[in-house]
Design a protein around this motif. Sequence first.
Motif, mmCIF file in Angstrom:
data_model
loop_
_atom_site.group_PDB
_atom_site.id
_atom_site.type_symbol
_atom_site.label_atom_id
_atom_site.label_comp_id
_atom_site.label_asym_id
_atom_site.label_seq_id
_atom_site.Cartn_x
_atom_site.Cartn_y
_atom_site.Cartn_z
ATOM 1 N N SER A 122 0.900 -1.102 -0.079
ATOM 2 C CA SER A 122 0.140 -0.219 0.019
ATOM 3 C C SER A 122 0.916 1.345 -0.235
ATOM 4 O O SER A 122 0.436 2.407 -0.695
ATOM 5 C CB SER A 122 -1.013 0.116 1.248
ATOM 6 O OG SER A 122 -1.929 -1.029 1.141
ATOM 7 N N LYS A 158 -13.111 7.112 0.455
ATOM 8 C CA LYS A 158 -13.672 5.708 1.114
ATOM 9 C C LYS A 158 -13.196 4.204 0.242
ATOM 10 O O LYS A 158 -12.880 3.548 0.532
ATOM 11 C CB LYS A 158 -14.971 5.549 1.404
ATOM 12 C CG LYS A 158 -15.194 6.787 2.628
ATOM 13 C CD LYS A 158 -17.048 7.040 2.882
ATOM 14 C CE LYS A 158 -16.997 8.385 3.948
ATOM 15 N NZ LYS A 158 -18.633 8.658 4.046
ATOM 16 N N GLN A 161 -9.349 3.777 -0.074
ATOM 17 C CA GLN A 161 -8.835 3.440 1.083
ATOM 18 C C GLN A 161 -9.132 2.006 1.404
ATOM 19 O O GLN A 161 -8.232 1.213 1.784
ATOM 20 C CB GLN A 161 -9.337 4.356 2.471
ATOM 21 C CG GLN A 161 -8.754 5.778 2.545
ATOM 22 C CD GLN A 161 -9.267 6.517 3.542
ATOM 23 O OE1 GLN A 161 -8.490 7.618 3.969
ATOM 24 N NE2 GLN A 161 -10.370 6.213 4.119
ATOM 25 N N CYS A 194 -10.227 10.660 6.256
ATOM 26 C CA CYS A 194 -9.130 9.905 5.918
ATOM 27 C C CYS A 194 -8.275 9.208 7.161
ATOM 28 O O CYS A 194 -8.180 9.555 8.070
ATOM 29 C CB CYS A 194 -7.970 11.028 5.320
ATOM 30 S SG CYS A 194 -8.471 11.814 4.026
ATOM 31 N N SER A 195 -8.078 7.924 6.751
ATOM 32 C CA SER A 195 -7.348 7.016 7.448
ATOM 33 C C SER A 195 -5.921 6.657 7.071
ATOM 34 O O SER A 195 -5.291 6.097 7.658
ATOM 35 C CB SER A 195 -8.335 5.585 7.223
ATOM 36 O OG SER A 195 -8.373 5.026 6.390
ATOM 37 N N VAL A 196 -5.513 7.264 5.832
ATOM 38 C CA VAL A 196 -4.170 7.200 5.533
ATOM 39 C C VAL A 196 -3.767 8.584 5.250
ATOM 40 O O VAL A 196 -4.366 9.471 5.316
ATOM 41 C CB VAL A 196 -4.340 6.579 4.123
ATOM 42 C CG1 VAL A 196 -4.845 5.102 4.169
ATOM 43 C CG2 VAL A 196 -4.893 7.346 3.179
#
Length: 248
Positions: A122, A158, A161, A194-196
């Motif tokens: 990733s 979403k 990710q 955002c999770s990244v």
Amino acid sequence: MNTRLIAKVEIKNQNIVKPIYFEGLKKIGNSKKVIQEICKHEIDEIIYLDLVASLYQRKLDLNLLKENLQNIFVPATVGGGIRSIDDCNNFFENGADKISINTYALQTNKNLINTIAKKYGSQSVVINIESKKIDNNWYCFSDNGRINSNVKVDDWIKIVQDLGAGELFIQSVDKDGTKSGYDIELFDKIFKICSVPVIIGSGAGSLRDIEKIIEIIKPEAICLSSLIYDDFSIINKIKKLLEKYNDK
């Protein structure tokens, strides 16, 4: 967390150019010479984008890529015309550390993101999001800000990710190249989902613009182009500014 400083270099033929609103290309200079000058000032990374590969449905010039990244000792994210794993292989073999993808994933096959992430990890996949506000929503554009996908930015974030994207590069079509300040409303909205890590771009016209976005959001990375081309030495001034906020 330390905020990285990234230079965006936009390639057309042998030259680096700079659009405004993703249109009207201003020639900056020979791509190899400009990249070398940027790296002399200790930029953390570069994002290398072929502006017309996807638009003209052609391959990125690998010989030019290899020449431009030769003896460049900073990480390089490369994008333009990616349609397959083979394209990614070619990018990595010619100097890329990460790949940037937008048009093909957005318009044709989003699952390529997952395929790339599974093969390379990733951390190697950067999703380039060209956002434009229409009415009260931001939508994802492609082909250098020309084509509206009708996909909302928050929905696309979403999706990518979940597919394994390791980083997002968010640009504003309405702010890019204007040096009128960042789209604070856009970034405030997307940072909540955002999770990244997120790279923000488009609009910086002064050190104060950069300081303001750091105080409000503290992004993982800031990407610049117009401001750097006005004076390459500003890279050093920005790095000193970032030191005030890093590790806080």
